[in-house]
Design a protein around this motif. Structure first.
Motif, PDB file in Angstrom:
ATOM      1  N   VAL A  39       0.803  -1.960   0.059  1.00 13.24           N
ATOM      2  CA  VAL A  39      -0.185   0.402  -0.035  1.00 13.24           C
ATOM      3  C   VAL A  39       0.617   1.246  -0.479  1.00 13.24           C
ATOM      4  N   MET A  40       1.899   1.329   0.330  1.00 16.88           N
ATOM      5  CA  MET A  40       2.998   2.327   0.546  1.00 16.88           C
ATOM      6  C   MET A  40       4.449   2.004  -0.773  1.00 16.88           C
ATOM      7  N   ASN A  41       5.049   3.299  -1.160  1.00 13.28           N
ATOM      8  CA  ASN A  41       6.444   2.118  -2.153  1.00 13.28           C
ATOM      9  C   ASN A  41       7.661   2.390  -1.450  1.00 13.28           C
ATOM     10  N   LEU A  42       7.801   1.206   0.002  1.00 16.66           N
ATOM     11  CA  LEU A  42       8.766   1.312   0.030  1.00 16.66           C
ATOM     12  C   LEU A  42      10.296   0.761  -0.187  1.00 16.66           C
ATOM     13  N   THR A  43       9.314  -0.276  -1.173  1.00 12.77           N
ATOM     14  CA  THR A  43      11.372  -0.855  -1.665  1.00 12.77           C
ATOM     15  C   THR A  43      10.834  -1.314  -2.876  1.00 12.77           C
ATOM     16  N   ALA A  44      11.578  -1.399  -4.156  1.00  8.83           N
ATOM     17  CA  ALA A  44      11.553  -2.075  -5.175  1.00  8.83           C
ATOM     18  C   ALA A  44      11.763  -4.084  -5.268  1.00  8.83           C
ATOM     19  N   ILE A  45      12.480  -3.649  -4.275  1.00 10.26           N
ATOM     20  CA  ILE A  45      12.629  -5.636  -3.856  1.00 10.26           C
ATOM     21  C   ILE A  45      11.181  -6.013  -3.537  1.00 10.26           C
ATOM     22  N   ARG A  46      10.595  -7.050  -3.851  1.00 11.92           N
ATOM     23  CA  ARG A  46       8.860  -7.245  -3.105  1.00 11.92           C
ATOM     24  C   ARG A  46       8.996  -9.319  -3.134  1.00 11.92           C
ATOM     25  N   VAL A  47      10.394 -10.229  -2.978  1.00 12.00           N
ATOM     26  CA  VAL A  47      10.702 -11.038  -2.332  1.00 12.00           C
ATOM     27  C   VAL A  47      11.321 -10.843  -1.520  1.00 12.00           C
ATOM     28  N   PRO A  48      10.997 -12.364   0.105  1.00 13.37           N
ATOM     29  CA  PRO A  48      11.647 -12.023   1.010  1.00 13.37           C
ATOM     30  C   PRO A  48      13.349 -12.259   0.968  1.00 13.37           C
ATOM     31  N   GLU A  49      13.678 -13.420   0.135  1.00 14.91           N
ATOM     32  CA  GLU A  49      15.142 -13.310   0.115  1.00 14.91           C
ATOM     33  C   GLU A  49      15.699 -12.335  -0.555  1.00 14.91           C
ATOM     34  N   GLY A  50      15.031 -11.229  -1.042  1.00 13.75           N
ATOM     35  CA  GLY A  50      15.728 -10.559  -1.697  1.00 13.75           C
ATOM     36  C   GLY A  50      16.119  -9.272  -0.469  1.00 13.75           C
ATOM     37  N   VAL A  51      14.722  -9.124   0.195  1.00 13.08           N
ATOM     38  CA  VAL A  51      14.689  -8.203   1.375  1.00 13.08           C
ATOM     39  C   VAL A  51      15.624  -8.881   2.195  1.00 13.08           C
ATOM     40  N   ALA A  52      15.794  -9.988   2.208  1.00 13.27           N
ATOM     41  CA  ALA A  52      17.132 -10.924   3.443  1.00 13.27           C
ATOM     42  C   ALA A  52      18.151 -10.394   2.758  1.00 13.27           C
TER      43      ALA A  52
END
Length: 237
Positions: A39-52
């Motif tokens: 609902v809010m653009n915080l990151t272009a990375i949208r998969v758990p592994e990428g965030v980690a």
């Protein structure tokens, strides 16, 4: 995410120096990020592994090169809290100020810090070039950290004024930043700094290498800096 972060911290050689529950806390942080990102653009990375890997472990790598225990850090233009809130999670004694120009992001960061039961986190709604002139902020922090794509000359003018003499400005950049670093020499010296180290590090499990540029503050920043944002943009130092 928790297992990826745990393994990555071990590969970075950081397991012994971070809290035992750090992987679980960073995983919870990442899950909150992905949920809010719908609902809010915080990151272009949208998969758990990428965030980690590309957020949590990328920020965690700074612990290899700096001692944050009992220090103060300001994260200007913090966005989703990188690297400030990650470093706070890994180093509980670090006092962190998260500055951003968007209140909605700061509200979410406040909620996330509370959810992770982190104390010593302050959020501040302000413009970087204006807040750097305020008493208690100028020449005041042990560390200022930037994980931003702006030119290093611009970053130096926005961040170095916050750093106390003897403190450090930490700029996270790509390994292709040699020319940019050379071009920032005048700005670094004018604003009271000196390049102390350039460290390239691999993010575990990604094949990606990033760069940490460490600029030490040798003298207080001259009056008149930072300039107004329009001037900084049009005429970088």
């Amino acid at each position: 995410m928790e297992q990826i972060i745990s393994s990555g911290l071990e590969e970075l050689g950081l397991t012994a120096q971070v809290p035992e529950d750090a992987p679980a806390m960073l995983s919870r942080y990442g899950q909150r990020l992905l949920e809010k990102n719908q609902v809010m653009n915080l990151t272009a990375i949208r998969v758990p592994e990428g965030v980690a890997r590309l957020h949590m472990l990328d920020c965690a790598a700074l612990l290899k090169y700096c001692d944050f225990q009992g220090k103060t850090l300001i994260d200007v233009g913090t966005g989703a809290g990188f690297p400030g809130l990650v470093l706070k999670t890994l180093v509980p004694s670090l006092d962190v100020t998260l500055l951003d120009s968007l209140n909605k992001r700061l509200d979410w960061l406040d909620e996330t810090a509370q959810a992770l039961k982190l104390s010593g986190v302050r959020t501040l709604h302000a413009r970087a070039e204006e807040q750097a002139l305020a008493k208690g902020f100028r020449d005041s922090f042990d560390f200022a950290a930037a994980r931003a794509v702006a030119d290093l000359r611009v970053l130096c003018e926005l961040y170095l004024p916050y750093v106390k003499v003897g403190g450090k400005f930490l700029a996270l950049k790509s390994t292709g930043s040699d020319e940019e670093l050379a071009g920032a020499d005048h700005a670094v010296r004018l604003l009271g700094g000196q390049v102390a180290a350039v460290e390239d590090y691999a993010i575990p499990g990604t094949g990606v290498t990033h760069r940490l540029i460490v600029i030490e503050k040798l003298a207080p920043t001259l009056r008149g800096y930072p300039r107004r944002w329009s001037k900084i943009q049009k005429q970088p130092l």
